[in-house]
Motif scaffolding. Structure first.
Motif, PDB file in Angstrom:
ATOM      1  N   ALA A 157     -14.380 -60.628 -37.368  1.00  3.26           N
ATOM      2  CA  ALA A 157     -14.533 -62.049 -37.715  1.00  3.26           C
ATOM      3  C   ALA A 157     -14.420 -62.237 -39.223  1.00  3.26           C
ATOM      4  O   ALA A 157     -13.833 -63.218 -39.693  1.00  3.26           O
ATOM      5  CB  ALA A 157     -15.876 -62.566 -37.208  1.00  3.26           C
ATOM      6  N   CYS A 158     -14.957 -61.284 -39.979  1.00  2.00           N
ATOM      7  CA  CYS A 158     -14.865 -61.372 -41.435  1.00  2.00           C
ATOM      8  C   CYS A 158     -13.417 -61.243 -41.905  1.00  2.00           C
ATOM      9  O   CYS A 158     -13.001 -61.899 -42.862  1.00  2.00           O
ATOM     10  CB  CYS A 158     -15.727 -60.299 -42.088  1.00  2.00           C
ATOM     11  N   ASP A 162     -11.422 -63.921 -44.011  1.00  2.00           N
ATOM     12  CA  ASP A 162     -10.690 -63.607 -45.232  1.00  2.00           C
ATOM     13  C   ASP A 162      -9.292 -64.209 -45.186  1.00  2.00           C
ATOM     14  O   ASP A 162      -8.781 -64.730 -46.185  1.00  2.00           O
ATOM     15  CB  ASP A 162     -10.631 -62.097 -45.413  1.00  2.00           C
ATOM     16  N   THR A 163      -8.675 -64.134 -44.024  1.00  6.91           N
ATOM     17  CA  THR A 163      -7.355 -64.757 -43.848  1.00  6.91           C
ATOM     18  C   THR A 163      -7.452 -66.265 -44.012  1.00  6.91           C
ATOM     19  O   THR A 163      -6.611 -66.887 -44.682  1.00  6.91           O
ATOM     20  CB  THR A 163      -6.783 -64.412 -42.459  1.00  6.91           C
ATOM     21  N   ALA A 164      -8.480 -66.843 -43.405  1.00  4.06           N
ATOM     22  CA  ALA A 164      -8.676 -68.292 -43.550  1.00  4.06           C
ATOM     23  C   ALA A 164      -8.884 -68.663 -45.010  1.00  4.06           C
ATOM     24  O   ALA A 164      -8.352 -69.670 -45.488  1.00  4.06           O
ATOM     25  CB  ALA A 164      -9.875 -68.743 -42.713  1.00  4.06           C
ATOM     26  N   GLY A 165      -9.651 -67.839 -45.730  1.00  4.71           N
ATOM     27  CA  GLY A 165      -9.865 -68.095 -47.152  1.00  4.71           C
ATOM     28  C   GLY A 165      -8.573 -68.070 -47.937  1.00  4.71           C
ATOM     29  O   GLY A 165      -8.388 -68.827 -48.892  1.00  4.71           O
ATOM     30  N   PHE A 183      -8.609 -74.478 -42.292  1.00  2.00           N
ATOM     31  CA  PHE A 183      -9.710 -75.128 -41.583  1.00  2.00           C
ATOM     32  C   PHE A 183      -9.658 -74.841 -40.086  1.00  2.00           C
ATOM     33  O   PHE A 183     -10.700 -74.689 -39.436  1.00  2.00           O
ATOM     34  CB  PHE A 183      -9.686 -76.639 -41.838  1.00  2.00           C
ATOM     35  N   ARG A 184      -8.455 -74.774 -39.545  1.00  2.00           N
ATOM     36  CA  ARG A 184      -8.338 -74.456 -38.124  1.00  2.00           C
ATOM     37  C   ARG A 184      -8.875 -73.055 -37.837  1.00  2.00           C
ATOM     38  O   ARG A 184      -9.578 -72.826 -36.844  1.00  2.00           O
ATOM     39  CB  ARG A 184      -6.883 -74.573 -37.690  1.00  2.00           C
ATOM     40  N   ARG A 185      -8.583 -72.112 -38.712  1.00  4.10           N
ATOM     41  CA  ARG A 185      -9.072 -70.744 -38.519  1.00  4.10           C
ATOM     42  C   ARG A 185     -10.586 -70.672 -38.721  1.00  4.10           C
ATOM     43  O   ARG A 185     -11.270 -69.929 -38.008  1.00  4.10           O
ATOM     44  CB  ARG A 185      -8.353 -69.810 -39.491  1.00  4.10           C
ATOM     45  N   LEU A 186     -11.101 -71.414 -39.669  1.00  7.37           N
ATOM     46  CA  LEU A 186     -12.561 -71.463 -39.840  1.00  7.37           C
ATOM     47  C   LEU A 186     -13.230 -71.987 -38.577  1.00  7.37           C
ATOM     48  O   LEU A 186     -14.254 -71.467 -38.134  1.00  7.37           O
ATOM     49  CB  LEU A 186     -12.924 -72.368 -41.023  1.00  7.37           C
ATOM     50  N   GLY A 187     -12.652 -73.039 -38.015  1.00 10.31           N
ATOM     51  CA  GLY A 187     -13.223 -73.613 -36.803  1.00 10.31           C
ATOM     52  C   GLY A 187     -13.220 -72.640 -35.649  1.00 10.31           C
ATOM     53  O   GLY A 187     -14.165 -72.591 -34.852  1.00 10.31           O
ATOM     54  N   ALA A 188     -12.152 -71.824 -35.555  1.00 12.51           N
ATOM     55  CA  ALA A 188     -12.075 -70.849 -34.469  1.00 12.51           C
ATOM     56  C   ALA A 188     -13.171 -69.797 -34.603  1.00 12.51           C
ATOM     57  O   ALA A 188     -13.823 -69.423 -33.618  1.00 12.51           O
ATOM     58  CB  ALA A 188     -10.693 -70.187 -34.459  1.00 12.51           C
ATOM     59  N   VAL A 189     -13.411 -69.309 -35.818  1.00 14.21           N
ATOM     60  CA  VAL A 189     -14.464 -68.310 -36.023  1.00 14.21           C
ATOM     61  C   VAL A 189     -15.838 -68.935 -35.830  1.00 14.21           C
ATOM     62  O   VAL A 189     -16.744 -68.315 -35.252  1.00 14.21           O
ATOM     63  CB  VAL A 189     -14.343 -67.686 -37.429  1.00 14.21           C
ATOM     64  N   LEU A 190     -15.994 -70.167 -36.274  1.00 16.89           N
ATOM     65  CA  LEU A 190     -17.285 -70.843 -36.125  1.00 16.89           C
ATOM     66  C   LEU A 190     -17.636 -71.054 -34.657  1.00 16.89           C
ATOM     67  O   LEU A 190     -18.816 -71.113 -34.291  1.00 16.89           O
ATOM     68  CB  LEU A 190     -17.245 -72.187 -36.862  1.00 16.89           C
ATOM     69  N   GLY A 191     -16.610 -71.155 -33.811  1.00 20.22           N
ATOM     70  CA  GLY A 191     -16.858 -71.345 -32.387  1.00 20.22           C
ATOM     71  C   GLY A 191     -17.464 -70.123 -31.718  1.00 20.22           C
ATOM     72  O   GLY A 191     -17.905 -70.207 -30.570  1.00 20.22           O
ATOM     73  N   ARG A 197     -23.189 -68.544 -40.779  1.00 22.03           N
ATOM     74  CA  ARG A 197     -23.430 -68.297 -42.207  1.00 22.03           C
ATOM     75  C   ARG A 197     -22.187 -67.757 -42.912  1.00 22.03           C
ATOM     76  O   ARG A 197     -21.902 -68.136 -44.060  1.00 22.03           O
ATOM     77  CB  ARG A 197     -24.586 -67.320 -42.370  1.00 22.03           C
ATOM     78  N   THR A 198     -21.471 -66.851 -42.263  1.00 24.69           N
ATOM     79  CA  THR A 198     -20.283 -66.295 -42.908  1.00 24.69           C
ATOM     80  C   THR A 198     -19.192 -67.358 -43.041  1.00 24.69           C
ATOM     81  O   THR A 198     -18.471 -67.385 -44.046  1.00 24.69           O
ATOM     82  CB  THR A 198     -19.749 -65.091 -42.119  1.00 24.69           C
ATOM     83  N   VAL A 199     -19.064 -68.202 -42.044  1.00 26.80           N
ATOM     84  CA  VAL A 199     -18.097 -69.306 -42.136  1.00 26.80           C
ATOM     85  C   VAL A 199     -18.478 -70.233 -43.276  1.00 26.80           C
ATOM     86  O   VAL A 199     -17.635 -70.646 -44.083  1.00 26.80           O
ATOM     87  CB  VAL A 199     -18.020 -70.079 -40.808  1.00 26.80           C
ATOM     88  N   ARG A 200     -19.754 -70.580 -43.351  1.00 30.93           N
ATOM     89  CA  ARG A 200     -20.200 -71.485 -44.411  1.00 30.93           C
ATOM     90  C   ARG A 200     -19.986 -70.854 -45.795  1.00 30.93           C
ATOM     91  O   ARG A 200     -19.604 -71.547 -46.754  1.00 30.93           O
ATOM     92  CB  ARG A 200     -21.667 -71.842 -44.210  1.00 30.93           C
ATOM     93  N   ALA A 201     -20.205 -69.538 -45.890  1.00 27.51           N
ATOM     94  CA  ALA A 201     -19.989 -68.866 -47.173  1.00 27.51           C
ATOM     95  C   ALA A 201     -18.522 -68.945 -47.580  1.00 27.51           C
ATOM     96  O   ALA A 201     -18.198 -69.190 -48.751  1.00 27.51           O
ATOM     97  CB  ALA A 201     -20.445 -67.412 -47.085  1.00 27.51           C
TER      98      ALA A 201
END
Length: 455
Positions: A157-158, A162-165, A183-191, A197-201
């Protein structure tokens, strides 16, 4: 052939020996076939658990463990000579205790590693989570595969974060498609549970890089964050809050850049937008000043264009007078003006009477010169020796003056320029003319136009 009967053995020793999952209980019984069969099953189950890392595989191992323990006890109990045997028990314990102790220690160690991974994820620190997961070795994956797999999932997930970042960083250059992908990739990991916390970071690292050094780029990004950022509230909320935080300053910087490049309409639009969307912001007063300055610059640009186009009484500013709100007020007396239209004679006026459009209080439109009052009539002999009369006229110029601040007509008169008449030698072509204009000096021009500008 009849199955081989088990040798007399201690049921407890057999059960303990089989509890090692090494099949030691079957060896105590003398059942080598069962020993090898149990070894194959045990190895297969451990390999299956290692490969799949599923909890149900671990449950199969536990079930198998209970089965071989019970089966060994049952086989030993069937023998008529079954009973306590100290040597067998010591042997069984010597084999089983180290195996179970080692397995327990490995699982305990694996749990410690996963606790570190979980703590790092709870802190939003993907780097620390990956470093902790580096401690997972083959023994952990063999004995505690599901635990190790949970850490692998965190690291994976990290990697995705990193890719999303990286995509989000691309958005800081103005690539809105890259921003959307991030943002789409962040949303997928957040799901996936536990990644909050890692998504928010990751999101905070991106948002912390706003505003950029380019105000207009920051405005574009802020607009996208506010209007297009998709995902759960955990993403859209911080994005919208950051957009609201950076937008006023970015609008001011963007407007200032447009002012520097003299793009007055875009500058005024940015200033006005700040006032419309953030009326209580600390930049509001400066924005109001910017709106006024940009508006005046737009006025001046329009006026300057009209003035430059006025090459006759019927063109440019002379045809369509307009106001410039910042122009000095027109008052009778000495003023400075812009002279347009037919400038054959006004070009001879002193420089101190003139100024540029930005500082003029009067725009003077001059028409073409025509014949004015008669000055005198003189006699001349033509090429054929005949005597004829030539009448000399002043030069008459229609003049209109417009107060630049209001665009209203304040001067409408005809000025007449005197000058030299009846020269000793008259130069002409063909027939002797009956009328000619005087030849005005610079002083004559000043005298004629002086009253128009209070001189």
């Amino acid at each position: 052939m009849a199955p081989r009967e088990p040798r007399a053995a201690d049921p407890l020793a057999v059960a303990v020996g089989n509890a090692s999952l090494l099949g030691a209980g079957y060896l105590i019984l003398g059942r080598r076939a069962l020993f090898w069969a149990a070894a194959v099953v045990t190895a297969s189950l451990l390999w299956l658990t290692y490969r799949s890392a599923e909890t149900w595989c671990e449950l199969l191992v536990v079930l198998w463990w209970a089965t071989v323990v019970g089966h060994g006890w049952w086989l030993a109990r069937r023998h008529p000579g079954a009973g306590p045997r100290r040597a067998q028990r010591l042997l069984a314990l010597a084999l089983t205790v180290p195996v179970l102790a080692a397995a327990g220690w490995v699982r305990f160690d694996a749990q410690g590693v996963q606790d570190e991974v979980a703590d790092a994820r709870a802190d939003g620190d993907c780097g620390a989570a990956a470093d902790a997961q580096e401690g997972v070795e083959f023994r952990h994956r063999l004995v505690a595969a599901p635990l190790a797999a949970r850490g692998d999932a965190v690291v994976e997930a990290c990697v995705r974060l990193d890719t999303a970042g990286g995509y989000l960083s691309g958005g800081l250059t103005g690539d809105l498609d890259s921003l959307e992908s991030g943002f789409r990739r962040l949303g997928a990991v957040l799901g996936e549970s536990g990644n909050e916390r890692t998504v928010r970071a990751t999101l905070d690292r991106f948002l912390g890089r706003l505003p950029t050094d380019d105000g207009c780029l920051t405005v574009t990004i802020a607009d996208w964050l506010r209007e297009h950022a998709a995902g759960p509230e955990d993403l859209t909320g911080p994005a919208a809050a950051t957009a609201a935080r950076v937008a006023p300053g970015a609008l001011m910087d963007c407007a200032a850049d447009f002012m520097f490049t003299e793009d007055w309409p875009d500058a005024r639009e940015r200033y006005q937008r700040l006032l419309d969307e953030y009326p209580d912001d600390t930049h509001a007063d400066a924005a109001r000043t910017g709106v006024r300055k940009a508006g005046l610059a737009i006025e001046l640009d329009r006026i300057s264009g009209l003035v430059e186009a006025a090459d006759s009484m019927g063109s440019g500013y002379c045809r369509k007078p307009a106001k410039y709100s910042q122009a000095p007020a027109y008052r009778k007396g000495r003023i400075r003006a812009v002279f347009v239209g037919d400038t054959e004679y006004t070009d001879k006026l002193p420089e101190e009477w003139r100024t540029d459009t930005a500082h003029a209080s009067l725009v003077v439109c001059a028409d073409e010169a025509e014949a004015g009052d008669v000055v005198e009539t003189c006699q001349y002999r033509d090429h054929n020796g005949r005597i004829g009369s030539v009448r000399f006229n002043k030069l008459a110029v229609r003049v209109k003056g417009y107060a630049l601040r209001t665009g209203k007509l304040v001067v409408d008169r005809t000025v007449q320029m005197g000058g030299e008449s009846c020269p000793g030698v008259l130069r002409y072509f063909d027939a002797l003319p009956s009328r000619m204009a005087v030849t005005p000096s610079d002083g004559d021009v000043r005298d004629a136009f002086g009253p128009v500008v209070g001189r």
